[in-house]
Design a protein around this motif. Structure first.
Motif, PDB file in Angstrom:
ATOM      1  N   GLU B  72      34.664  46.448  38.594  1.00 65.77           N
ATOM      2  CA  GLU B  72      34.110  46.691  37.261  1.00 65.77           C
ATOM      3  C   GLU B  72      33.475  45.434  36.652  1.00 65.77           C
ATOM      4  O   GLU B  72      32.503  45.520  35.909  1.00 65.77           O
ATOM      5  CB  GLU B  72      35.225  47.215  36.351  1.00 65.77           C
ATOM      6  CG  GLU B  72      34.761  47.575  34.954  1.00 65.77           C
ATOM      7  CD  GLU B  72      35.944  47.862  34.021  1.00 65.77           C
ATOM      8  OE1 GLU B  72      36.891  48.551  34.453  1.00 65.77           O
ATOM      9  OE2 GLU B  72      35.926  47.384  32.881  1.00 65.77           O
ATOM     10  N   ALA B  75      30.030  45.267  38.099  1.00 64.96           N
ATOM     11  CA  ALA B  75      29.245  46.432  37.685  1.00 64.96           C
ATOM     12  C   ALA B  75      28.801  46.284  36.229  1.00 64.96           C
ATOM     13  O   ALA B  75      27.683  46.663  35.865  1.00 64.96           O
ATOM     14  CB  ALA B  75      30.056  47.707  37.878  1.00 64.96           C
ATOM     15  N   THR B  76      29.673  45.718  35.401  1.00 60.23           N
ATOM     16  CA  THR B  76      29.336  45.545  33.988  1.00 60.23           C
ATOM     17  C   THR B  76      28.191  44.545  33.824  1.00 60.23           C
ATOM     18  O   THR B  76      27.270  44.760  33.023  1.00 60.23           O
ATOM     19  CB  THR B  76      30.584  45.072  33.199  1.00 60.23           C
ATOM     20  OG1 THR B  76      31.633  46.010  33.430  1.00 60.23           O
ATOM     21  CG2 THR B  76      30.309  44.997  31.713  1.00 60.23           C
ATOM     22  N   ALA B 220      44.916  42.820  44.595  1.00 62.86           N
ATOM     23  CA  ALA B 220      46.179  43.235  43.981  1.00 62.86           C
ATOM     24  C   ALA B 220      47.303  43.299  45.012  1.00 62.86           C
ATOM     25  O   ALA B 220      48.432  42.873  44.756  1.00 62.86           O
ATOM     26  CB  ALA B 220      45.994  44.585  43.288  1.00 62.86           C
ATOM     27  N   TYR B 253      53.042  44.737  39.419  1.00 63.00           N
ATOM     28  CA  TYR B 253      53.642  45.669  40.364  1.00 63.00           C
ATOM     29  C   TYR B 253      54.790  45.002  41.132  1.00 63.00           C
ATOM     30  O   TYR B 253      55.882  45.554  41.248  1.00 63.00           O
ATOM     31  CB  TYR B 253      52.557  46.148  41.331  1.00 63.00           C
ATOM     32  CG  TYR B 253      52.946  47.293  42.213  1.00 63.00           C
ATOM     33  CD1 TYR B 253      52.832  48.600  41.775  1.00 63.00           C
ATOM     34  CD2 TYR B 253      53.416  47.062  43.510  1.00 63.00           C
ATOM     35  CE1 TYR B 253      53.173  49.661  42.595  1.00 63.00           C
ATOM     36  CE2 TYR B 253      53.764  48.120  44.334  1.00 63.00           C
ATOM     37  CZ  TYR B 253      53.636  49.413  43.879  1.00 63.00           C
ATOM     38  OH  TYR B 253      53.974  50.459  44.696  1.00 63.00           O
ATOM     39  N   ARG B 256      57.767  44.459  38.795  1.00 61.64           N
ATOM     40  CA  ARG B 256      58.424  45.732  38.512  1.00 61.64           C
ATOM     41  C   ARG B 256      59.325  46.153  39.673  1.00 61.64           C
ATOM     42  O   ARG B 256      60.452  46.580  39.464  1.00 61.64           O
ATOM     43  CB  ARG B 256      57.349  46.801  38.280  1.00 61.64           C
ATOM     44  CG  ARG B 256      57.755  47.850  37.317  1.00 61.64           C
ATOM     45  CD  ARG B 256      56.554  48.470  36.649  1.00 61.64           C
ATOM     46  NE  ARG B 256      55.528  48.853  37.585  1.00 61.64           N
ATOM     47  CZ  ARG B 256      54.232  48.648  37.384  1.00 61.64           C
ATOM     48  NH1 ARG B 256      53.809  48.048  36.284  1.00 61.64           N
ATOM     49  NH2 ARG B 256      53.342  49.031  38.265  1.00 61.64           N
ATOM     50  N   ILE B 276      41.092  47.972  32.938  1.00 57.14           N
ATOM     51  CA  ILE B 276      42.406  48.258  33.504  1.00 57.14           C
ATOM     52  C   ILE B 276      43.539  47.632  32.674  1.00 57.14           C
ATOM     53  O   ILE B 276      44.609  48.216  32.535  1.00 57.14           O
ATOM     54  CB  ILE B 276      42.436  47.762  34.983  1.00 57.14           C
ATOM     55  CG1 ILE B 276      43.538  48.437  35.782  1.00 57.14           C
ATOM     56  CG2 ILE B 276      42.518  46.262  35.074  1.00 57.14           C
ATOM     57  CD1 ILE B 276      43.421  48.137  37.293  1.00 57.14           C
ATOM     58  N   HIS B 278      43.933  47.299  29.549  1.00 56.47           N
ATOM     59  CA  HIS B 278      44.308  48.059  28.357  1.00 56.47           C
ATOM     60  C   HIS B 278      45.396  49.070  28.665  1.00 56.47           C
ATOM     61  O   HIS B 278      46.107  49.506  27.780  1.00 56.47           O
ATOM     62  CB  HIS B 278      43.120  48.907  27.853  1.00 56.47           C
ATOM     63  CG  HIS B 278      42.033  48.145  27.224  1.00 56.47           C
ATOM     64  ND1 HIS B 278      42.067  47.795  25.905  1.00 56.47           N
ATOM     65  CD2 HIS B 278      40.874  47.673  27.722  1.00 56.47           C
ATOM     66  CE1 HIS B 278      40.947  47.142  25.621  1.00 56.47           C
ATOM     67  NE2 HIS B 278      40.211  47.059  26.710  1.00 56.47           N
ATOM     68  N   TYR B 279      45.427  49.540  29.928  1.00 54.51           N
ATOM     69  CA  TYR B 279      46.267  50.686  30.249  1.00 54.51           C
ATOM     70  C   TYR B 279      47.377  50.368  31.222  1.00 54.51           C
ATOM     71  O   TYR B 279      48.068  51.236  31.700  1.00 54.51           O
ATOM     72  CB  TYR B 279      45.383  51.835  30.765  1.00 54.51           C
ATOM     73  CG  TYR B 279      44.432  52.250  29.686  1.00 54.51           C
ATOM     74  CD1 TYR B 279      44.914  52.927  28.562  1.00 54.51           C
ATOM     75  CD2 TYR B 279      43.097  51.896  29.718  1.00 54.51           C
ATOM     76  CE1 TYR B 279      44.078  53.252  27.518  1.00 54.51           C
ATOM     77  CE2 TYR B 279      42.245  52.229  28.678  1.00 54.51           C
ATOM     78  CZ  TYR B 279      42.744  52.906  27.582  1.00 54.51           C
ATOM     79  OH  TYR B 279      41.928  53.220  26.540  1.00 54.51           O
ATOM     80  N   SER B 280      47.554  49.077  31.522  1.00 52.67           N
ATOM     81  CA  SER B 280      48.684  48.706  32.366  1.00 52.67           C
ATOM     82  C   SER B 280      49.944  48.764  31.508  1.00 52.67           C
ATOM     83  O   SER B 280      49.884  48.891  30.283  1.00 52.67           O
ATOM     84  CB  SER B 280      48.482  47.291  32.903  1.00 52.67           C
ATOM     85  OG  SER B 280      48.472  46.361  31.842  1.00 52.67           O
ATOM     86  N   TYR B 281      51.103  48.640  32.172  1.00 51.37           N
ATOM     87  CA  TYR B 281      52.352  48.567  31.429  1.00 51.37           C
ATOM     88  C   TYR B 281      53.113  47.361  31.903  1.00 51.37           C
ATOM     89  O   TYR B 281      53.433  47.288  33.079  1.00 51.37           O
ATOM     90  CB  TYR B 281      53.196  49.819  31.629  1.00 51.37           C
ATOM     91  CG  TYR B 281      54.537  49.697  30.946  1.00 51.37           C
ATOM     92  CD1 TYR B 281      54.628  49.795  29.562  1.00 51.37           C
ATOM     93  CD2 TYR B 281      55.702  49.448  31.675  1.00 51.37           C
ATOM     94  CE1 TYR B 281      55.852  49.652  28.925  1.00 51.37           C
ATOM     95  CE2 TYR B 281      56.916  49.309  31.042  1.00 51.37           C
ATOM     96  CZ  TYR B 281      56.987  49.410  29.675  1.00 51.37           C
ATOM     97  OH  TYR B 281      58.192  49.264  29.033  1.00 51.37           O
ATOM     98  N   THR B 283      50.742  46.246  28.562  1.00 53.64           N
ATOM     99  CA  THR B 283      49.311  45.935  28.499  1.00 53.64           C
ATOM    100  C   THR B 283      49.117  44.434  28.717  1.00 53.64           C
ATOM    101  O   THR B 283      49.969  43.631  28.363  1.00 53.64           O
ATOM    102  CB  THR B 283      48.721  46.356  27.146  1.00 53.64           C
ATOM    103  OG1 THR B 283      49.452  45.706  26.102  1.00 53.64           O
ATOM    104  CG2 THR B 283      48.829  47.872  26.957  1.00 53.64           C
TER     105      THR B 283
END
Lengths: 329, 329
Positions: B72, B75-76, B220, B253, B256, B276, B278-281, B283
């Motif tokens: 991304e 691409a942006t 990752a 990951y 965790r 991505i 914004h929506y990880s846990y 954040t």
């Protein structure tokens, strides 16, 4: 400036071989290619494709029209198309429509004026294919938003089947009240995923409740907002089928805000299988679309169309989808 | 076939106005444009840009070379370049190198043979710029992997500053043993982020421990593996500065999996600020790169270079970065 004839002489091959290397058209050894490429470099050979395309009426270019290249789903398809066409000597023009119909029309004019040999049109409306038809430009569509007529070839995923197996997975994991998060626009893939959802409910004797079908602006932010609103309005649910993975991310976020245990209290399935789902928490169960294969299949058909000047015989190719099971179910 | 002259007559404007509309070069009202576009459509006017580019020696195309359009971040930037050039009447060829140096060389040959007017080269090595220099093709680079000479213009983010403020944020949140997850390749942005990291440690009197600087295959999966291995080897740490957001996802990951509470026991900062995070846990706190601005600035310089045929006066433009604070710190 050095000519093809001189390069051929220096390399000890025929001029035809040098031409084939220049056009990337195969029929020579890797070693020969290497030797010729080095000579071309050394003598700073410059082939003028522009002049050539006027002679041959082939520009050896194709255009890709996508709604949004920053969405990994579309970017993966576009990359597969490039990887297919590049070794065949084609270059790629890429255009983002940003979902603006006016821009789509202008793009077609531009591509046409550049003399592209063909077009791959991803997830757009009928506007462009209709324009193109008038102009006899080979086109293959990936995903249809409106139902196409037989005049166009469409390559797409089995959206009905995807909707069915996503819903069936949730039901098998014990869900009875399954929210469907879908694009609010009346477009084919969403309608077919909804049909698959309904079919699965019927199979398992679960009543359809239209209150659970949520038509949203199709992004993560609005998905989170929708989940929040369902909870506030005390609409009970134990499963969510989110019609793409980014929307699923938003749903997970909304559930987390409300301290709802995902995987236990509410189960979630996404759609697309982009990389984000590997790294969410919990990791996302989703429906895999064969993104590379969508791009490759469309490319294969388009290349035949261009080179044999023959309309493809099939008007629709549907690729199967599969369940990717992770922690959210 | 209808001519520009006939269209002008039908629209009641001069042929110059029709030409300007065809070239998207401005100087007419939206209403005039609309009227002309409709007439062009109605009479199925086809401008042949290929023939025109031979007349004018401008093809009105530029090439973008990126390592991986499915990331991304790239691409942006590419989308911002398209959005800048398209209204100026240019079309975009896009090429993915997949980090293959051999492919990079072939791409240059291809772009050159197509007569592109200029090139934007994103996050590559010096190979391509050196080739291009020989050929007098205007080029602007975004991000440098190897230090460029003054002959090229580079637009990039302030990587040193980014490394510094990422590390300072972790220190201010109480971290003393901060792991740096960096690309194992010896490339400029990584080296500069490391320098920023070291500078922040010095400022806060924290000893530098080379054991904490981890050189990894930059994705990752390998980030998760690295975190797992640090824990197994009982190397203590309380913070992670991951040199991009995808790598940060992998680190989250890995933590965790080992039931380590992110934000409490270990704090994490990423780099890039792609969606991505914004929506990880939890954040993701990260360093924002001005991605659109990188693309726009490079485009602005390249367009001037092409149209004024004048080498840009600046060899380096550095855009500031900022901290985006979320839950991982």
């Amino acid at each position: 400036m050095v000519t093809v004839k001189e390069i051929a002489k220096l390399a000890g091959v025929s001029t035809a071989t040098v031409s084939r290397v220049l056009n990337n058209s195969g029929g020579y050894s890797e070693e020969t290619k290497q030797r010729i490429v080095e000579l071309l470099d050394k003598h700073n050979y410059q082939m003028n494709v522009v002049a050539k395309s006027l002679r041959t009426s082939h520009s050896k270019t194709i255009g890709i029209i996508v709604p949004d290249i920053t969405n990994e789903y579309f970017a993966t398809i576009a990359l597969a198309i490039e990887n297919y066409f590049y070794p065949n000597g084609y270059s790629i023009y890429i255009y983002n429509t940003s979902e603006d119909p006016k821009k789509e029309s202008l793009i077609i004019r531009d591509l046409e004026s550049r003399g592209v040999d063909g077009l791959i049109y991803i997830s757009g409306t009928m506007t462009v294919p209709k324009q193109v038809l008038k102009k006899n430009l080979p086109i293959v569509c990936i995903n249809q938003r409106e139902y196409m007529t037989d005049e166009f070839t469409v390559v797409e995923s089995d959206n009905f089947q995807g909707g069915f197996i996503a819903t069936e997975e949730l039901i098998k994991q014990g869900c009875r009240r399954i929210v469907l998060l879908r694009d609010k626009r009346d477009i084919v893939p969403m309608n077919e995923r909804l049909q698959g959802y309904r079919e699965a409910l019927i199979k398992y004797d679960i009543p359809f409740d239209s209150e659970l079908v949520q038509h949203i602006t199709f992004d993560a932010e609005h998905a989170a907002k929708c989940v929040r609103s369902l909870i506030q309005r005390k609409i009970s649910f134990d499963g969510i089928f989110a019609c793409n993975d980014l929307v699923a991310m938003g749903a997970l976020y909304g559930l987390r805000e409300n301290k709802i245990q995902v995987g236990n209290e509410v189960k979630v399935v996404g759609f697309d299988n982009i990389s984000i789902g590997h790294y969410s928490y919990p990791t996302l169960t989703t429906i895999n679309q064969q993104k590379e294969e969508l791009g490759e299949k469309a490319s294969e058909i388009l290349l035949q169309f261009i080179e044999k000047k023959e309309k493809p015989s099939q008007s629709k190719i549907v690729l199967p989808v599969t369940l990717v099971k992770r922690e959210t179910t």
